[in-house]
Design an enzyme around this catalytic site. Sequence first.
Site, short mmCIF file in Angstrom:
data_model
loop_
_atom_site.label_atom_id
_atom_site.label_comp_id
_atom_site.label_asym_id
_atom_site.label_seq_id
_atom_site.Cartn_x
_atom_site.Cartn_y
_atom_site.Cartn_z
N ARG A 190 -13.73 -7.40 -2.70
CA ARG A 190 -13.01 -7.16 -1.56
C ARG A 190 -12.58 -5.87 -1.09
O ARG A 190 -11.75 -4.83 -1.91
CB ARG A 190 -11.81 -8.27 -1.26
CG ARG A 190 -11.04 -8.24 -0.07
CD ARG A 190 -9.90 -7.25 -0.05
NE ARG A 190 -8.94 -7.64 1.16
CZ ARG A 190 -7.95 -6.48 1.51
NH1 ARG A 190 -7.85 -5.41 0.59
NH2 ARG A 190 -7.30 -6.69 2.49
N GLY A 217 -10.65 -3.34 1.49
CA GLY A 217 -9.61 -3.54 2.83
C GLY A 217 -9.53 -2.16 3.62
O GLY A 217 -10.66 -1.98 3.65
N THR A 246 0.80 -1.16 -0.13
CA THR A 246 -0.07 -0.08 -0.06
C THR A 246 0.94 1.14 0.06
O THR A 246 2.07 1.19 0.22
CB THR A 246 -0.85 0.00 1.27
OG1 THR A 246 -1.87 -1.04 1.46
CG2 THR A 246 -1.65 1.24 1.44
N1 GLY Z 1 -3.72 -2.72 3.41
C1 GLY Z 1 -4.08 -2.72 2.05
C2 GLY Z 1 -5.21 -3.80 2.11
O1 GLY Z 1 -5.22 -4.96 2.79
O2 GLY Z 1 -5.86 -3.68 1.17
#
Ligand code: GLY
Length: 310
Positions: A207, A209, A179
């Site tokens: 999904r 996050g 990230t």
């Molecule tokens: N920290 C980035 C994610 O899990 O999407």
Amino acid sequence: MSIALIVHGGAGTWRPGSDADALAGIRRAVKAGRDILERQGSALDAACAAAVVLEDESVFNAGTGAVLNFDGFVEFDACVMTSHDKGIGAVSGLQRVQNPILVARQVMEMTDHVMLTGDGATRFARVMGHPDYDPVTPARLADWQDKKQKLAFGIGRDPQASMKIRAFLQSHPEYAGGTIGAVALDAQGHLCAATSTGGVTMKLVGRVGDTPLPGCGTYASIDAAVSATGTGEYVVRSFAGREIADRVARGVALDTAMNAVLDQMQADFNADVGFIALDRHGRTVAAHRTAHMPHGWFRNDGLTEARMQA
Ligand code: GLY
């Protein structure tokens, strides 16, 4: 009044040889943010400018070069948050733009909403003038094909596919992605956090996050601003960004607060995560529970630094 900025390029295990590219990108991002803050620009402008540099560096998992999902395309999450006016703008499941962080900022500045998702986020980006853009690099495509081959799965043919992905990523953490994030303090004392990602590699379509969730992967209060990286499910289940900032509000030093949250996350989940943060005095802190987390910062005392490990 202090000005300061800290950025990260993702917690994880970086492939040997990628360090130099990562640190060069980190230095460029710090410079972009610093230039703005030194000209009395806002923390929001500085954090977004630094994030754009990192999104445009294909070595990082955000913008160009972001990881592909299970189906082989990129879904972006991004969030920007400002301390003084409780501003929040976020996108999740955004597709085919160059700079997701700028779309998140436009959600904050141009709409009544906090987050846009999926097709609605992409449609909004087009309306805001972001042209269709393919963020997939040959390297990321090759990674994805390699993973597919190693996992030897096929949708509908292997009900154990998700179990294999989990085991595979645990034994090959260099695949886990990352990230990018930037946190800034401006001369008005305003804090801003900006985070952007392609999410975790091979994620299921849809999904979401921690990155676009305020108080989880991205958070800014009047006391501290935080950007998280690593496996987002652990960050969400810990409300980590807010947890760190709330401890600072109660008088705990930023480094103590961050390490206490990391210790708790390690005890709860053995979490492979990391954070950068900045308090209202301009103190920068980075910490992680992964092999690497390229990060860099500058502070009012003139110190500028970039490192692979905290
Ligand atoms: N920290 C980035 C994610 O899990 O999407």
